[in-house]
Design an enzyme around this catalytic site. Structure first.
Site, mmCIF file in Angstrom:
data_model
loop_
_atom_site.group_PDB
_atom_site.id
_atom_site.type_symbol
_atom_site.label_atom_id
_atom_site.label_comp_id
_atom_site.label_asym_id
_atom_site.label_seq_id
_atom_site.Cartn_x
_atom_site.Cartn_y
_atom_site.Cartn_z
ATOM 1 N N HIS A 65 0.815 -1.219 0.000
ATOM 2 C CA HIS A 65 0.000 0.000 0.000
ATOM 3 C C HIS A 65 0.846 1.265 0.000
ATOM 4 C CE1 HIS A 65 0.467 -0.107 4.507
ATOM 5 N NE2 HIS A 65 0.465 1.208 4.341
ATOM 6 N N ASP A 116 -0.009 -7.716 1.693
ATOM 7 C CA ASP A 116 0.427 -6.316 1.642
ATOM 8 C C ASP A 116 1.956 -6.223 1.646
ATOM 9 O OD1 ASP A 116 0.458 -3.581 1.649
ATOM 10 O OD2 ASP A 116 -0.161 -3.358 3.745
ATOM 11 N N SER A 212 4.302 2.323 8.270
ATOM 12 C CA SER A 212 3.966 1.320 7.264
ATOM 13 C C SER A 212 5.189 0.894 6.462
ATOM 14 C CB SER A 212 2.909 1.876 6.311
ATOM 15 O OG SER A 212 1.671 2.014 6.955
#
Length: 435
Positions: A65, A116, A212
């Site tokens: 992402h 992811d 992230s």
């Protein structure tokens, strides 16, 4: 006719070793400098984007992402960093372009953040030295510590929600959460086939926005293994019974290793020019250079000698960050001396090492006349850099040229900025090494 051999020495790539120490990190502490040598910092258009982990000298693993829909040409990777700001450095930083993004084909299937993960191929292998090292991929031979033994997550994410991002790399120890408890916390979002959770039931610590893509690592028998890639969680970031969710590296390891093994090596173009009589011209010079070029030139520097590279003529496609066509000069330790594009005729660059590596890369669109470089060798400490003339333009008069000094060298234990005591020129990139 016999033979002509050359010898190159490289450190064997050993993973999972960090110094002996006496997305979002909430409730953590500032990490000691260079204590997590695989930590990567991703930037896009000059702004902080995400974290990542160095798993091979040419490969960084991050979250899908983070890079979804992005072009490799606008993503930059820094290794060996401690501070978020590029203006603050510790001296171990290595900077890289990205030449390839491989996003998991089943990202967002079946859950929103399933699979992811994404791989970033760097423009050159990282030098595994001070502050930069590899993390091992999760290994099935070790049983995961679901008994409460802590693992660690790191990043420059937000310190609270809402709140500021961290200015320095943060770390926090978190216990792994069993799949059953993670499913209980996130019955609709958790995918046991591609995700793993870590956090404390009472909350108060965890990852947050900005972390992230960063690592979740656990230690087994003296080595550190990458168990997770920071993916998602519940806002605010420190709620009880709402652990941070990571992409499960152990479950995705075969995809990761398979993609790396099948990725073609970065090929050097066969129509690259050669260094002749201490001169280098770009392919096709003085006509336009070809598109989609990747050429590497190595210039050995004799012992007790330093090299001055003079830009007799230099015209590449211009960009403020040199994203498109560029000439990058590094030394034998992969330290970047300078990255050049646009109009740089008249510049001189000093290389004080055993070798200079020049990498010429072009994209698939616009091109220009290229470059004509000359190489001069001097006894160490005696190099002379020619003045660099910077074109300036105004709207009221014909363009003029204003001579400004080159980068210069350290002399008599003194260093002055170019042009001192007058103003230094714009668009200057100087590197000085003091031994």
């Amino acid at each position: 006719s016999g033979f002509h051999l050359s010898f190159s020495f490289f450190r064997r790539a050993v993973c999972g070793i960090r110094p002996t120490l006496s997305g979002f990190i909430v409730g953590g502490t500032v990490a000691p400098i260079n204590s997590w040598p695989w930590q990567a910092k991703l930037r896009i258009a000059g702004n902080f984007l995400c974290g990542g982990s160095l798993i091979q000298p040419e490969w960084v693993l991050t979250a899908a992402h983070c890079v979804e829909g992005e072009s490799p040409s606008i993503i930059k990777v820094t290794l060996g960093a401690h501070y978020l700001s590029t203006a603050q450095v510790v001296g171990t930083e290595q900077y890289f372009d990205v030449v390839q993004i491989i996003q998991h084909e089943n990202y967002k299937m079946p859950k929103r953040f399933s699979n992811d993960v994404a791989l970033l191929k760097l423009s050159r292998p990282a030098a595994l030295r001070n502050g930069v090292g590899l993390v091992c991929l999760s290994d099935d031979q070790f049983q995961r510590p679901f008994n409460g033994t802590s693992c660690w997550t790191t990043g420059w994410g937000r310190l609270s929600w809402p709140g500021p991002v961290a200015k320095e790399l943060m770390q926090v120890d978190l216990p792994l959460v069993s799949p059953q408890n993670c499913l209980s916390s996130y019955p609709n979002g958790y995918d046991p086939n591609t995700m793993i959770c870590a956090g404390r039931s009472q909350g108060g610590t965890g990852a947050c926005r900005g972390d992230s893509g960063g690592p979740l690592v656990c230690e087994f028998k003296g080595k550190w293994y990458l168990e997770g890639v920071t993916s998602w969680g519940q806002l605010p970031c420190d709620l009880p019974n709402k652990p941070t969710v990571y992409a499960d590296v152990r479950k995705l390891k075969s995809w990761i290793t398979g993609k790396i093994s099948r990725s073609p090596a970065l090929k050097v173009a066969t129509n690259c020019s050669s260094v002749l009589n201490n001169t280098l011209k770009s392919p096709g010079y003085p006509d336009s250079y070809p598109i989609n070029m990747f050429c590497v030139y190595r210039v050995p520097i004799p012992c007790d000698t330093e090299l001055v590279i003079h830009f007799n003529s230099f015209h590449l496609e211009n960009h403020v960050f040199c994203w498109y066509d560029r000439l990058r000069i590094t030394d034998g330790s992969n330290r970047v001396i300078g990255t050049y594009c646009g109009q740089q005729t008249g510049r001189s660059v000093l290389v004080n090492d055993t070798v200079a590596v020049l990498t010429f890369k072009t994209d698939r669109s616009l091109n220009s006349s290229g470059f004509h470089l000359s190489f001069s060798f001097f006894p160490r400490g005696n190099a002379t850099l020619l003045p660099f003339t910077t074109p300036t333009q105004t709207t009221t008069q014909r363009p003029t040229t204003t001579p400004t000094p080159g980068c210069g060298v350290v002399q008599n234990n003194t260093l002055r900025s170019p042009g001192y005591p007058s103003n230094y020129p714009r668009n200057t990139h100087c590197v000085y090494r003091v031994f």
